[in-house]
Design a protein around this motif. Structure first.
Motif, PDB file in Angstrom:
ATOM      1  N   LEU A  94      -2.484  15.546  13.434  1.00 19.23           N
ATOM      2  CA  LEU A  94      -2.709  15.050  14.843  1.00 19.23           C
ATOM      3  C   LEU A  94      -1.600  13.914  15.054  1.00 19.23           C
ATOM      4  O   LEU A  94      -1.120  13.331  14.182  1.00 19.23           O
ATOM      5  CB  LEU A  94      -4.092  14.186  14.858  1.00 19.23           C
ATOM      6  N   ARG A  95      -1.500  13.897  16.646  1.00 20.39           N
ATOM      7  CA  ARG A  95      -0.474  12.630  16.648  1.00 20.39           C
ATOM      8  C   ARG A  95      -1.185  11.366  16.908  1.00 20.39           C
ATOM      9  O   ARG A  95      -2.615  11.540  16.923  1.00 20.39           O
ATOM     10  CB  ARG A  95      -0.155  12.931  18.317  1.00 20.39           C
ATOM     11  N   THR A  96      -0.444  10.538  16.064  1.00 12.99           N
ATOM     12  CA  THR A  96      -1.712   9.327  16.084  1.00 12.99           C
ATOM     13  C   THR A  96      -0.928   8.126  16.665  1.00 12.99           C
ATOM     14  O   THR A  96       0.305   7.908  16.634  1.00 12.99           O
ATOM     15  CB  THR A  96      -1.851   9.133  14.492  1.00 12.99           C
ATOM     16  N   ALA A 101       0.996  -1.082  -0.081  1.00 11.63           N
ATOM     17  CA  ALA A 101      -0.004  -0.079   0.082  1.00 11.63           C
ATOM     18  C   ALA A 101       0.741   1.229   0.063  1.00 11.63           C
ATOM     19  O   ALA A 101       1.833   1.394   0.647  1.00 11.63           O
ATOM     20  CB  ALA A 101      -0.804  -0.148   1.282  1.00 11.63           C
ATOM     21  N   GLU A 102       0.425   2.120  -0.777  1.00 13.79           N
ATOM     22  CA  GLU A 102       1.295   3.485  -0.819  1.00 13.79           C
ATOM     23  C   GLU A 102       0.800   4.273   0.446  1.00 13.79           C
ATOM     24  O   GLU A 102      -0.009   4.252   1.041  1.00 13.79           O
ATOM     25  CB  GLU A 102       0.670   4.338  -1.773  1.00 13.79           C
ATOM     26  N   ASP A 103       2.023   4.850   1.095  1.00 12.20           N
ATOM     27  CA  ASP A 103       1.705   5.548   2.349  1.00 12.20           C
ATOM     28  C   ASP A 103       2.621   6.722   2.339  1.00 12.20           C
ATOM     29  O   ASP A 103       3.320   6.956   3.300  1.00 12.20           O
ATOM     30  CB  ASP A 103       2.184   4.518   3.555  1.00 12.20           C
ATOM     31  N   ASP A 104       2.454   7.523   1.364  1.00 13.10           N
ATOM     32  CA  ASP A 104       3.532   8.702   1.096  1.00 13.10           C
ATOM     33  C   ASP A 104       2.666   9.865   0.208  1.00 13.10           C
ATOM     34  O   ASP A 104       1.395   9.524  -0.134  1.00 13.10           O
ATOM     35  CB  ASP A 104       4.342   8.370   0.133  1.00 13.10           C
ATOM     36  N   PRO A 129      -5.057   1.250  12.732  1.00 13.29           N
ATOM     37  CA  PRO A 129      -4.685   1.452  11.225  1.00 13.29           C
ATOM     38  C   PRO A 129      -4.765   0.390  10.359  1.00 13.29           C
ATOM     39  O   PRO A 129      -4.900  -0.700  10.549  1.00 13.29           O
ATOM     40  CB  PRO A 129      -3.098   1.768  11.538  1.00 13.29           C
ATOM     41  N   LEU A 130      -4.717   0.644   9.079  1.00 11.10           N
ATOM     42  CA  LEU A 130      -4.451  -0.315   7.967  1.00 11.10           C
ATOM     43  C   LEU A 130      -3.788  -1.345   8.217  1.00 11.10           C
ATOM     44  O   LEU A 130      -2.467  -1.186   8.469  1.00 11.10           O
ATOM     45  CB  LEU A 130      -4.305   0.605   6.595  1.00 11.10           C
ATOM     46  N   ALA A 131      -4.155  -2.631   7.962  1.00  8.85           N
ATOM     47  CA  ALA A 131      -3.280  -3.726   8.054  1.00  8.85           C
ATOM     48  C   ALA A 131      -2.571  -4.050   6.746  1.00  8.85           C
ATOM     49  O   ALA A 131      -3.072  -3.804   5.719  1.00  8.85           O
ATOM     50  CB  ALA A 131      -4.024  -5.032   8.692  1.00  8.85           C
ATOM     51  N   LYS A 140       0.472   7.285   9.608  1.00 10.85           N
ATOM     52  CA  LYS A 140       1.198   8.329   9.188  1.00 10.85           C
ATOM     53  C   LYS A 140       0.146   9.216   8.287  1.00 10.85           C
ATOM     54  O   LYS A 140       0.338  10.458   8.332  1.00 10.85           O
ATOM     55  CB  LYS A 140       2.164   7.684   8.269  1.00 10.85           C
ATOM     56  N   GLU A 141      -0.705   8.578   7.827  1.00  7.10           N
ATOM     57  CA  GLU A 141      -1.577   9.472   6.737  1.00  7.10           C
ATOM     58  C   GLU A 141      -2.496  10.563   7.566  1.00  7.10           C
ATOM     59  O   GLU A 141      -2.675  11.690   7.425  1.00  7.10           O
ATOM     60  CB  GLU A 141      -2.770   8.477   5.877  1.00  7.10           C
ATOM     61  N   PHE A 142      -3.065  10.084   8.698  1.00 11.05           N
ATOM     62  CA  PHE A 142      -3.775  10.813   9.740  1.00 11.05           C
ATOM     63  C   PHE A 142      -3.164  11.792  10.011  1.00 11.05           C
ATOM     64  O   PHE A 142      -3.391  12.908  10.322  1.00 11.05           O
ATOM     65  CB  PHE A 142      -4.962  10.065  10.414  1.00 11.05           C
TER      66      PHE A 142
END
Ligand code: GLY
Ligand code: MN
Ligand code: MN
Length: 509
Positions: free
Chosen positions: A165-167, A36-39, A130-132, A157-159
């Protein structure tokens, strides 16, 4: 489609589910998926507004831990859930809109005064699931959270990057809520909880309070003070909330136009009110997120039933149709608009007479809706017009002036509800605010509320001449208070008899 859960042997005998469990399958399905893209996330415009909202709440509760759950998914039946909508206090304080995020909890962790986020008294963290990864069982076998079933969900990271926000992972929630909890006076940290949103979080907090000797009465006080503060924090809308509301109203205007175009079909159908309801819904769902509340599509005498949402009546020539409907935007802000119009496009004389009384009441309310006026005075202005008109028509058993006293109120037989309520994330917004900040408070720039006077003469009302019976008229606009007056956010919809007739004629072409 049903999900594949681990079950006891007994339960497996009756298992209708069909996902294979063989290791050949589980090994194969876990392989060869693109990562999954995370950027590449952009900070959302709402992030800075939400940070300001949090800083205000933080200032009211120094030294205390605040717990705001989004709420869990709600079961519709068996393993089918309703679409998720977060609790409005959570949505306001995070800036998160549609679908975000079941089971999430926002925690305000107290720090030394003035050293927290934006110089506030807290560091705020969003805990969520979070997304698994696509190599996990959750990916393909979890019907509630798995990407294969419900689509991708956000990463930490996304949120963090989009909403500032700190997540943290939801697995850390229990410690975050319970560590050092206790009686503030005895060295522990007070917890204040937005209660009755997520039963699992309620249970966590209740257990912690029980273990640390916090009295029930004290706990109730802590929680209800937080609920009130969060509701009051929404009384004045910031610039992005006003944008959201205007967008909801604009979509609602489009929905009303769609209804006018659907009238020929509605007249033909034995449940014409449903044709009206669904014409509006098509816009709500295609352009917005949903309806902000169930649509009232009420023809003739049904319009005198205040919350008529059965909408299974006919739509008949010669009668009036009252449509009270609002589109909820993807940001979860809703409009709340009512127009009453003649099914055949032309008001009768008596329909126009009653309509104009309601319109005059609305105009009188608009005239006083400005800073310095008390909220309840909007209602008084509208009632003053209606009581005098009812007196003129010979319907009141007493004078208008007597009817308008606290001991009187006879005119309310035909207009028993309030004229205004705050509007925002909830159709009846800020419902927990103290009366001194709501009903008895002066209007301030940034407040958004409805003006919705009405008259309802029921078929069964023997106190009025027959010509009035079966006429229910409400005119509802969404109004922003400004520095020197107000702006009618729903002004794009016509309000006068002539304006409505022209509008209908144009849309019928
Ligand atoms: N639609 C609900 C209300 O007007 O308050
Ligand atoms: Mn309303
Ligand atoms: Mn309404």
């Amino acid at each position: 489609m049903t999900e594949n859960n681990e079950k006891s042997t007994e339960a497996q005998k009756n298992d209708h589910r069909s996902t294979p469990k063989a290791s050949a399958f589980t090994e194969f399905i876990a392989k060869d998926w693109a990562k999954a893209e995370d950027d590449g996330y952009t900070r959302e415009p709402v992030a800075d507004y939400a940070a300001e909202r949090r800083a205000k709440i933080s200032k009211a509760f120094p030294g205390e831990r605040l717990v705001l759950p989004a709420g869990p998914l709600k079961v519709r039946s068996n393993d089918c859930d309703y679409r998720f909508r977060p609790h409005s206090a959570f949505a306001h304080q995070t800036g998160l809109g549609i679908d975000h995020e079941p089971d999430a909890v926002l925690i305000f962790e107290p720090v030394e005064e003035g050293t927290g986020d934006n110089g506030s008294n807290h560091e705020v963290t969003l805990y969520f699931r979070p997304l698994a990864g696509r190599d996990t069982t959750e990916f393909y076998a979890d019907a509630r959270y798995g990407e294969f079933w419900v689509g991708p969900r956000p990463t930490l990271k996304e949120f963090s990057e989009r909403f500032g926000l700190r997540t943290r992972d939801l697995s850390e929630l229990e410690v975050a809520i319970t560590k050092n909890a206790g009686n503030q006076g005895l060295g522990g940290v007070n917890i204040r909880l937005v209660r009755n949103v997520d039963p699992a979080v309620d249970a966590l907090v209740d257990t912690s309070r029980y273990n640390t000797g916090v009295e029930l009465e004290q706990a109730d006080k802590l929680d209800s003070e937080l609920a009130v503060a969060l509701s009051e924090a929404r009384l004045i809308k910031d610039a992005i909330e006003v944008e959201n509301l205007q967008r909801s109203v604009d979509m609602t205007v489009k929905g009303f136009e769609e209804v006018i175009r659907a009238l020929p079909k509605a007249k033909e159908h034995h449940r014409g009110e449903r044709v009206v309801e669904t014409a509006f819904f098509s816009v709500a769902r295609t352009d917005g997120n949903d309806l902000g509340y169930d649509t009232i599509a009420a023809c003739g005498n049904n319009a005198t039933i205040l919350h008529w949402i059965r909408n299974n009546g006919t739509v008949d020539d010669g009668k009036l149709l009252l449509l009270d409907a609002g589109v909820e935007d993807d940001t979860l802000y809703t409009a709340d608009v009512t127009r009453t119009f003649p099914v055949n496009g032309k008001f009768t004389e008596v329909q126009a007479k009653v309509y104009n009384a309601v319109l005059d009441a609305a105009d009188a309310a608009f005239a006083v809706a400005k800073p310095g006026t008390k909220f309840y005075e909007i209602h008084e202005a509208a009632m003053n017009v209606l009581a005098h008109r009812l007196e003129e028509w010979g319907l009141l058993p007493v004078s208008a002036d007597v009817s308008l006293t606290v001991e009187g109120g006879q005119h309310r037989r035909w207009m028993p509800h309030g004229t205004s309520h705050h509007l925002g994330l909830d159709v009846h917004d800020c419902a927990q605010a103290k009366a001194e900040l709501y009903m008895w408070a002066e209007l301030e720039p940034g407040m958004v509320f409805t003006i919705e006077p009405a008259l309802y003469f029921k078929d069964e009302d023997l106190s009025v001449p027959e010509e009035y019976r079966g006429i229910g008229i409400r005119l509802e606009d969404d109004v922003l208070c400004t520095e020197d007056g107000n702006v009618n956010l729903s002004a794009a919809l016509p309000r006068t008899v002539e304006g409505i007739e022209e509008w209908m004629a144009k849309l019928a072409k």
